[in-house]
Scaffold this motif. Structure first.
Motif, short mmCIF file in Angstrom:
data_model
loop_
_atom_site.label_atom_id
_atom_site.label_comp_id
_atom_site.label_asym_id
_atom_site.label_seq_id
_atom_site.Cartn_x
_atom_site.Cartn_y
_atom_site.Cartn_z
N ASP A 11 0.94 -1.43 0.04
CA ASP A 11 -0.07 0.06 -0.19
C ASP A 11 0.87 0.99 0.05
O ASP A 11 1.91 1.20 0.60
N THR A 12 0.50 2.36 -0.85
CA THR A 12 1.34 3.21 -0.75
C THR A 12 0.25 4.40 0.31
O THR A 12 -0.81 4.58 0.64
N VAL A 13 1.03 5.19 1.53
CA VAL A 13 0.64 5.75 2.42
C VAL A 13 1.51 7.18 1.91
O VAL A 13 2.72 7.78 2.81
N TYR A 14 0.33 8.89 2.21
CA TYR A 14 0.71 9.77 1.72
C TYR A 14 1.08 10.28 3.52
O TYR A 14 0.53 9.42 4.74
N LEU A 61 -0.51 10.58 7.26
CA LEU A 61 0.15 9.11 8.03
C LEU A 61 -0.14 8.85 9.29
O LEU A 61 -0.46 7.58 10.04
N ALA A 62 0.20 9.80 10.43
CA ALA A 62 0.17 9.52 10.97
C ALA A 62 -1.99 9.53 12.00
O ALA A 62 -2.11 8.73 12.51
N ALA A 113 -5.74 5.51 13.86
CA ALA A 113 -7.39 4.60 12.75
C ALA A 113 -6.64 2.99 13.17
O ALA A 113 -7.34 2.72 13.84
N SER A 114 -5.79 2.72 12.76
CA SER A 114 -5.57 1.09 12.51
C SER A 114 -4.76 0.93 13.53
O SER A 114 -5.75 -0.36 14.86
N THR A 133 0.49 -0.02 19.90
CA THR A 133 1.62 1.53 19.64
C THR A 133 1.57 1.56 18.28
O THR A 133 1.42 -0.17 17.97
N ALA A 134 1.31 2.17 17.23
CA ALA A 134 2.44 2.34 15.63
C ALA A 134 2.72 2.35 15.59
O ALA A 134 3.29 4.14 16.80
N ASN A 135 4.30 2.46 14.54
CA ASN A 135 5.18 3.44 14.57
C ASN A 135 5.66 3.57 13.33
O ASN A 135 4.95 1.77 12.49
N VAL A 136 6.84 3.65 12.61
CA VAL A 136 6.95 3.30 11.50
C VAL A 136 8.19 2.79 11.43
O VAL A 136 9.11 3.57 12.72
#
Length: 477
Positions: free
Chosen positions: A71-74, A78-79, A84-85, A99-102
């Motif tokens: 998937d492509t995320v702009y 992104l945040a 939302a996820s 938690t969510a991170n890159v």
């Protein structure tokens, strides 16, 4: 003026000990990102990494995420996308925190990492439950009689095999003697779309609500069992996307009553019958796109049902029912929220025995301020509006309990509300509230804690001029 409090001992046990269902809101920081240095306005998802799930299968976690590898995320969203996820993982009721991170940013691709904290999945606790529709009715009209209390044990194992499946059972004695056993498996296929479930229960009572008079339930009691009910139910679930769930339900019911009930109300089961068997086939649709599935403040919730009761020779009850419920939630300003909801139901035909005439006042279908009344009928609608304002948000440190449960979040919201409704009945027995518009209004407090469980303090007034303080342990809309 009737001023009474309404609370369940079972709810208190869960509130001050350990909760069993729902989600915890804002228990961790929102999604965090590593510093970006590349001159690009998007990233391509290389992998999705999941950690912290000791029992829950990784495939179940990935099923709840709208993001997929490739998937492509702009970057501009992104945040918001990660947050939302993260909230969707909490909405599964499987986790305390997420938690969510890159991570591993290379060129225009990167990994998305989700870390989860699993909750306890096995619970067993005593049941102390009032037999009446609400606490106020039990305390005032039934004079808080302990004969109208159900005692027992309830146990359930959530996430039994790590696939978000659950088995549950309860044994109850007291006002109602009941045994219930059920199991739900949300996914039986490799694409995680199809699920099944079953429930079986048997109950019997020595007291029965055999008729309504003047919009009040009338009860009859004797030493012999007056009513017996058996239920066997099967459920098929289809969930292709995240927000929408389709269900097909097939239930078999057997109802029987004592001769004494038939003498007092020959229309209880209809035509002077003592027993009946019937099938129910129902299609149900659930759609929710909200910040929380347990205590929503922003988003939309819609559910609908079409059911046929009475099929072939199993037609002791016979009607076609349509039911819809929709609620819209808004954030009007910072910490200020509005909600509008409508609930409607129609049964065809309108000629039904007494047990097929339950409309407003039963279960969660009531106007706030009319808790003491029932309005029997075959068709009805309820409109509710609520304005909430969060005034407090803090955490209490609990001693002794494990660290991940030790911070008890508490939020307090003040609110005002107004309800209206109408119930149609072809025939009523002194029904002063039937076949007319009804209005109520009030103000109150919502106390929200673990998993967004909610205690509601409400001071309401109805169109009869009656006022009262009511306490509930469920979300009002």
């Amino acid at each position: 003026m009737r001023t009474v409090l309404n609370i369940s001992a079972t709810w208190l046990l869960l509130f001050f000990a350990l909760p069993a269902t729902g989600q915890q809101r804002d228990t961790v920081a929102t999604a965090t990102l590593q510093p970006l240095s590349l001159d690009t306005n998007y990233i391509i998802v290389r992998n999705i990494l999941v950690s912290g799930n000791k029992k829950t299968r990784t495939s179940i976690v990935l099923r709840e995420l709208s993001l997929k590898p490739g998937d492509t995320v702009y970057l501009s969203t992104l945040a918001e996308t990660l947050e939302a996820s993260r909230k969707q993982l909490l909405n599964t009721s499987l986790f305390l925190n997420a938690t969510a991170n890159v991570k591993n940013w290379e060129g225009r691709s990167a990994d998305l990492a989700f870390e989860v904290w699993e909750r306890w999945y096995l619970f067993a606790f005593p049941i102390f439950k009032l037999a009446d529709r609400n606490f106020n009715q039990w305390w005032v009209e039934q004079k808080h009689s302990l004969k109208r209390v159900n005692l027992g044990v309830k146990a359930f194992q959530d996430n039994l095999t790590g696939r978000n499946d659950d088995v549950y059972a309860d044994v109850t004695v007291g006002y109602t003697q009941k045994f219930l056993l059920g199991y739900n498996l949300p996914y039986i296929d490799n694409k995680f779309r199809h699920g099944i479930g079953f429930v079986v229960s048997y109950s019997r009572n020595r007291e029965i609500n055999y008729i309504s008079d003047g919009n009040k339930q009338q009860f009859f009691r004797q030493d012999d069992f007056l009513r017996k009910q058996f239920l066997l139910g099967l459920t098929y679930t289809y969930r292709k996307a995240i927000s929408t769930r389709h269900q097909l339900v097939l239930n078999y019911y057997n109802e029987s009553v004592n001769d004494s009930v038939v003498l007092r109300n020959p229309d209880y089961l209809g035509n002077g019958r003592k027993d009946m068997n019937y099938l129910e086939l129902a299609y149900r649709l659930h759609y929710i796109q909200a910040d929380s599935w347990q205590y929503p403040l922003k988003g939309l919730l819609v559910s609908g049902e079409v059911s046929k009761v009475g099929i072939g020779p199993l037609s002791g009850l016979d009607y076609l029912k349509f039911r819809v419920k929709a609620t819209k939630y808004w954030e009007l300003a910072r910490k200020t929220y509005g909600a509008l909801g409508i609930l409607g139901q129609a049964k065809f035909s309108s000629d039904q025995p007494y047990i097929g005439m339950r409309a407003m006042g039963y279960s969660d279908d009531y106007l706030r301020g009319l808790e003491y009344y029932v309005i029997d009928g075959t068709s009805y609608f309820i409109f509710k509006s609520t304005l909430r304002r969060e005034v407090l948000n803090w955490k209490v440190k609990l001693p002794i309990v494990p660290k991940k449960f030790s911070n008890l979040p508490i939020r307090l919201l003040v609110k005002t509300y107004g309800d209206m409704g109408y119930a149609y009945a072809k025939l009523t027995k002194n029904g002063i509230l039937n076949n007319k518009m009804l209005y109520t209004a009030g103000a109150g407090l919502d106390l929200v804690s673990f998993y967004d469980t909610c205690i509601r303090f409400e001071y309401s007034i109805n169109q009869l001029g009656e006022k009262g303080l009511f306490l509930h342990a469920k979300l009002d809309m």
